[in-house]
Design a protein around this motif. Structure first.
Motif, PDB file in Angstrom:
ATOM      1  N   ILE A 275       0.833  -1.202   0.000  1.00  0.00           N
ATOM      2  CA  ILE A 275       0.000   0.000   0.000  1.00  0.00           C
ATOM      3  C   ILE A 275       0.869   1.254   0.000  1.00  0.00           C
ATOM      4  CG2 ILE A 275      -1.679   1.328   1.339  1.00  0.00           C
ATOM      5  CD1 ILE A 275      -2.846  -1.345   2.269  1.00  0.00           C
ATOM      6  N   VAL A 276       1.908   1.255   0.820  1.00  0.00           N
ATOM      7  CA  VAL A 276       2.772   2.432   0.919  1.00  0.00           C
ATOM      8  C   VAL A 276       3.457   2.721  -0.416  1.00  0.00           C
ATOM      9  CG1 VAL A 276       4.835   3.377   2.005  1.00  0.00           C
ATOM     10  CG2 VAL A 276       3.142   2.149   3.398  1.00  0.00           C
ATOM     11  N   PHE A 277       4.084   1.710  -1.010  1.00  0.00           N
ATOM     12  CA  PHE A 277       4.794   1.939  -2.272  1.00  0.00           C
ATOM     13  C   PHE A 277       3.829   2.015  -3.454  1.00  0.00           C
ATOM     14  CE2 PHE A 277       8.272   0.487   0.395  1.00  0.00           C
ATOM     15  CZ  PHE A 277       9.277   1.370   0.023  1.00  0.00           C
ATOM     16  N   GLY A 278       2.666   1.355  -3.340  1.00  0.00           N
ATOM     17  CA  GLY A 278       1.656   1.489  -4.382  1.00  0.00           C
ATOM     18  C   GLY A 278       1.149   2.911  -4.480  1.00  0.00           C
ATOM     19  N   LYS A 279       1.008   3.573  -3.347  1.00  0.00           N
ATOM     20  CA  LYS A 279       0.587   4.970  -3.347  1.00  0.00           C
ATOM     21  C   LYS A 279       1.636   5.845  -4.024  1.00  0.00           C
ATOM     22  CE  LYS A 279      -2.386   8.139  -2.127  1.00  0.00           C
ATOM     23  NZ  LYS A 279      -3.736   8.149  -2.733  1.00  0.00           N
ATOM     24  N   ARG A 280       2.893   5.513  -3.843  1.00  0.00           N
ATOM     25  CA  ARG A 280       3.971   6.312  -4.452  1.00  0.00           C
ATOM     26  C   ARG A 280       3.986   6.185  -5.970  1.00  0.00           C
ATOM     27  NH1 ARG A 280       9.289   5.381  -0.514  1.00  0.00           N
ATOM     28  NH2 ARG A 280       8.276   6.017   1.444  1.00  0.00           N
ATOM     29  N   VAL A 281       3.710   4.990  -6.484  1.00  0.00           N
ATOM     30  CA  VAL A 281       3.753   4.813  -7.940  1.00  0.00           C
ATOM     31  C   VAL A 281       2.408   5.081  -8.593  1.00  0.00           C
ATOM     32  CG1 VAL A 281       5.589   3.103  -7.713  1.00  0.00           C
ATOM     33  CG2 VAL A 281       3.222   2.333  -7.902  1.00  0.00           C
ATOM     34  N   SER A 282       1.343   5.306  -7.802  1.00  0.00           N
ATOM     35  CA  SER A 282       0.019   5.523  -8.373  1.00  0.00           C
ATOM     36  C   SER A 282      -0.082   6.842  -9.122  1.00  0.00           C
ATOM     37  CB  SER A 282      -1.052   5.468  -7.282  1.00  0.00           C
ATOM     38  OG  SER A 282      -0.907   6.552  -6.369  1.00  0.00           O
ATOM     39  N   VAL A 283       0.874   7.763  -8.906  1.00  0.00           N
ATOM     40  CA  VAL A 283       0.859   9.035  -9.637  1.00  0.00           C
ATOM     41  C   VAL A 283       1.219   8.814 -11.101  1.00  0.00           C
ATOM     42  CG1 VAL A 283       1.374  10.402  -7.593  1.00  0.00           C
ATOM     43  CG2 VAL A 283       3.254   9.491  -8.955  1.00  0.00           C
ATOM     44  N   MET A 284       1.813   7.668 -11.408  1.00  0.00           N
ATOM     45  CA  MET A 284       2.081   7.317 -12.802  1.00  0.00           C
ATOM     46  C   MET A 284       0.795   6.786 -13.422  1.00  0.00           C
ATOM     47  SD  MET A 284       5.501   5.163 -11.836  1.00  0.00           S
ATOM     48  CE  MET A 284       5.540   4.333 -13.407  1.00  0.00           C
ATOM     49  N   HIS A 285       0.819   6.549 -14.729  1.00  0.00           N
ATOM     50  CA  HIS A 285      -0.314   5.910 -15.383  1.00  0.00           C
ATOM     51  C   HIS A 285      -0.525   4.539 -14.759  1.00  0.00           C
ATOM     52  CE1 HIS A 285      -2.591   3.700 -18.460  1.00  0.00           C
ATOM     53  NE2 HIS A 285      -3.051   4.884 -18.828  1.00  0.00           N
ATOM     54  N   GLY A 286      -1.779   4.256 -14.303  1.00  0.00           N
ATOM     55  CA  GLY A 286      -2.049   3.047 -13.542  1.00  0.00           C
ATOM     56  C   GLY A 286      -1.571   1.771 -14.200  1.00  0.00           C
ATOM     57  N   GLY A 287      -1.946   1.573 -15.485  1.00  0.00           N
ATOM     58  CA  GLY A 287      -1.573   0.347 -16.164  1.00  0.00           C
ATOM     59  C   GLY A 287      -0.081   0.212 -16.355  1.00  0.00           C
ATOM     60  N   GLN A 288       0.596   1.310 -16.674  1.00  0.00           N
ATOM     61  CA  GLN A 288       2.038   1.249 -16.892  1.00  0.00           C
ATOM     62  C   GLN A 288       2.784   0.918 -15.611  1.00  0.00           C
ATOM     63  OE1 GLN A 288       2.693   5.117 -18.671  1.00  0.00           O
ATOM     64  NE2 GLN A 288       2.727   4.249 -20.734  1.00  0.00           N
ATOM     65  N   SER A 289       2.371   1.520 -14.504  1.00  0.00           N
ATOM     66  CA  SER A 289       3.053   1.257 -13.240  1.00  0.00           C
ATOM     67  C   SER A 289       2.878  -0.199 -12.812  1.00  0.00           C
ATOM     68  CB  SER A 289       2.529   2.200 -12.150  1.00  0.00           C
ATOM     69  OG  SER A 289       1.132   2.059 -11.984  1.00  0.00           O
ATOM     70  N   VAL A 290       1.666  -0.743 -13.010  1.00  0.00           N
ATOM     71  CA  VAL A 290       1.435  -2.144 -12.650  1.00  0.00           C
ATOM     72  C   VAL A 290       2.224  -3.069 -13.564  1.00  0.00           C
ATOM     73  CG1 VAL A 290      -0.296  -3.962 -12.446  1.00  0.00           C
ATOM     74  CG2 VAL A 290      -0.832  -1.661 -11.673  1.00  0.00           C
ATOM     75  N   ALA A 291       2.319  -2.722 -14.862  1.00  0.00           N
ATOM     76  CA  ALA A 291       3.075  -3.556 -15.797  1.00  0.00           C
ATOM     77  C   ALA A 291       4.542  -3.632 -15.397  1.00  0.00           C
ATOM     78  CB  ALA A 291       2.933  -3.003 -17.216  1.00  0.00           C
ATOM     79  N   TRP A 292       5.143  -2.475 -15.090  1.00  0.00           N
ATOM     80  CA  TRP A 292       6.532  -2.479 -14.642  1.00  0.00           C
ATOM     81  C   TRP A 292       6.681  -3.279 -13.347  1.00  0.00           C
ATOM     82  CZ3 TRP A 292      10.060  -1.709 -17.900  1.00  0.00           C
ATOM     83  CH2 TRP A 292      10.059  -0.658 -18.824  1.00  0.00           C
ATOM     84  N   ALA A 293       5.715  -3.111 -12.424  1.00  0.00           N
ATOM     85  CA  ALA A 293       5.792  -3.806 -11.145  1.00  0.00           C
ATOM     86  C   ALA A 293       5.681  -5.317 -11.316  1.00  0.00           C
ATOM     87  CB  ALA A 293       4.685  -3.302 -10.213  1.00  0.00           C
ATOM     88  N   MET A 294       4.783  -5.757 -12.209  1.00  0.00           N
ATOM     89  CA  MET A 294       4.647  -7.196 -12.432  1.00  0.00           C
ATOM     90  C   MET A 294       5.897  -7.774 -13.082  1.00  0.00           C
ATOM     91  SD  MET A 294       1.885  -7.873 -10.992  1.00  0.00           S
ATOM     92  CE  MET A 294       1.959  -9.612 -11.373  1.00  0.00           C
ATOM     93  N   LEU A 295       6.562  -6.990 -13.929  1.00  0.00           N
ATOM     94  CA  LEU A 295       7.825  -7.448 -14.504  1.00  0.00           C
ATOM     95  C   LEU A 295       8.861  -7.633 -13.400  1.00  0.00           C
ATOM     96  CD1 LEU A 295       9.633  -8.093 -16.907  1.00  0.00           C
ATOM     97  CD2 LEU A 295      10.105  -5.635 -17.115  1.00  0.00           C
ATOM     98  N   ALA A 296       8.940  -6.654 -12.489  1.00  0.00           N
ATOM     99  CA  ALA A 296       9.886  -6.770 -11.372  1.00  0.00           C
ATOM    100  C   ALA A 296       9.550  -7.975 -10.499  1.00  0.00           C
ATOM    101  CB  ALA A 296       9.862  -5.483 -10.543  1.00  0.00           C
ATOM    102  N   ALA A 297       8.245  -8.200 -10.266  1.00  0.00           N
ATOM    103  CA  ALA A 297       7.822  -9.336  -9.444  1.00  0.00           C
ATOM    104  C   ALA A 297       8.174 -10.658 -10.126  1.00  0.00           C
ATOM    105  CB  ALA A 297       6.324  -9.262  -9.178  1.00  0.00           C
ATOM    106  N   SER A 298       7.995 -10.726 -11.448  1.00  0.00           N
ATOM    107  CA  SER A 298       8.272 -11.973 -12.164  1.00  0.00           C
ATOM    108  C   SER A 298       9.765 -12.304 -12.175  1.00  0.00           C
ATOM    109  CB  SER A 298       7.738 -11.887 -13.597  1.00  0.00           C
ATOM    110  OG  SER A 298       8.425 -10.911 -14.347  1.00  0.00           O
ATOM    111  N   VAL A 299      10.613 -11.277 -12.272  1.00  0.00           N
ATOM    112  CA  VAL A 299      12.059 -11.501 -12.213  1.00  0.00           C
ATOM    113  C   VAL A 299      12.432 -12.136 -10.873  1.00  0.00           C
ATOM    114  CG1 VAL A 299      14.294 -10.326 -12.115  1.00  0.00           C
ATOM    115  CG2 VAL A 299      12.622  -9.679 -13.849  1.00  0.00           C
ATOM    116  N   PHE A 300      11.680 -11.814  -9.833  1.00  0.00           N
ATOM    117  CA  PHE A 300      11.942 -12.344  -8.501  1.00  0.00           C
ATOM    118  C   PHE A 300      11.341 -13.747  -8.312  1.00  0.00           C
ATOM    119  CE2 PHE A 300      10.301 -12.565  -4.027  1.00  0.00           C
ATOM    120  CZ  PHE A 300      11.514 -12.790  -3.410  1.00  0.00           C
TER     121      PHE A 300
END
Length: 287
Positions: A169-194
């Motif tokens: 929630i804390v970091f989601g709020k920080r990236v929510s100022v970006m375009h919603g779909g783009q921020s989630v796409a980048w985040a899911m890529l980071a999650a998948s690498v992990f």
């Protein structure tokens, strides 16, 4: 007069739509979690987590093509942390699901957003909410004798997922100022690498079974692509505390999904514990 009325109606409507989006997110997430639990004996917890995160990342990247808007260094750091938290949260909560019922695991996990909400408030009434949450968690601890005693390892995994949910929630709020779909796409890529390498290590070539992949696609859509996108849209319109309180209704939905889809029956004490956690959330919302 008409102008001022229209101006005030727009924010209210946006908040209402954000609330509905978050509810739809929770319904999709819990039904997907119940479906995922059926795959645990076949490809392992790590394999299911890699399906959920990896396939969702491919879908989100194809749909939103986030590389069209380059990230700043600060955005990149926040998205990397946000995505890593998503990946770890998935692994921990799925490990918990494999050992204890869905509703109980999520009731423990929801302590994360509840803590975020209480820490962002300064009202004395929230102390009662903390007490209710503490009672609920105490009733769920694997220290009570009798029927349906919980696996302590499963409880520990759920507690770890709670920490991740608060950070989400804390970091989601920080990236929510970006375009919603783009921020989630980048985040899911980071999650998948992990997560995906861990799933591949445990699941091996079994992960490529077509029937399992089809179920994995459904899980990725229901548990990641759809809910995270809806939640990101909600975070842009709701305060961090309000978002936390909406999320805190999840234990009841998870318990119902576990009962209907998986036949996971809970004891009266466990239902009371879940009600206590939801009550703490409602009380903090009202204050």
């Amino acid at each position: 007069m008409n102008d001022s009325s229209g101006a005030s109606a727009k924010p209210a409507g946006s908040a209402l739509l954000a609330g509905f989006a978050l509810l739809a997110s929770q319904l999709s997430l819990n039904l997907g979690a119940a479906l995922a639990k059926h795959l645990f004996p076949l490809i392992g917890v790590e394999g299911v987590a890699s399906y959920r995160v990896g396939i969702a990342a491919i879908i989100m990247l194809a749909v939103f093509r986030p590389w069209r808007t380059p990230l700043t260094l600060a955005q990149g750091v926040n998205v990397a942390i946000y995505g890593s938290v998503i990946g770890l949260m998935n692994l921990l909560i799925y490990r918990s699901f494999s050992r204890i019922p869905l509703g109980i695991a999520v009731a423990i996990e929801v302590a994360g957003p509840l803590t975020v909400a209480v820490l962002s408030s300064r009202r004395p009434r929230d102390l009662l909410a903390v007490a209710l949450a503490a009672v609920g968690l105490y009733l769920l601890l694997p220290i009570h004798s009798g029927v349906n005693q919980l696996d302590p390892v499963g409880v520990a995994y759920a507690a770890g997922a709670a920490v991740c949910w608060g950070l989400y929630i804390v970091f989601g709020k920080r990236v929510s100022v970006m375009h919603g779909g783009q921020s989630v796409a980048w985040a899911m890529l980071a999650a998948s690498v992990f997560v995906v390498p861990i799933g591949a290590w445990y699941g091996g070539s079994t992960l490529l079974t077509p029937s399992y992949l089809a179920i994995g696609l459904a899980i990725a859509l229901m548990c990641s692509a759809l809910p995270y996108t809806l939640e990101m849209l909600s975070l842009r319109r709701l305060s961090q505390r309000t978002f936390s309180m909406f999320s805190s209704a999840a234990p009841a939905l998870s318990a119902l999904a576990g009962l209907v889809v998986l036949g996971e029956s809970l004891s009266a004490i466990q239902w009371l514990a879940i009600a206590s956690m939801v009550g703490a959330s409602v009380l903090t919302t009202l204050s």
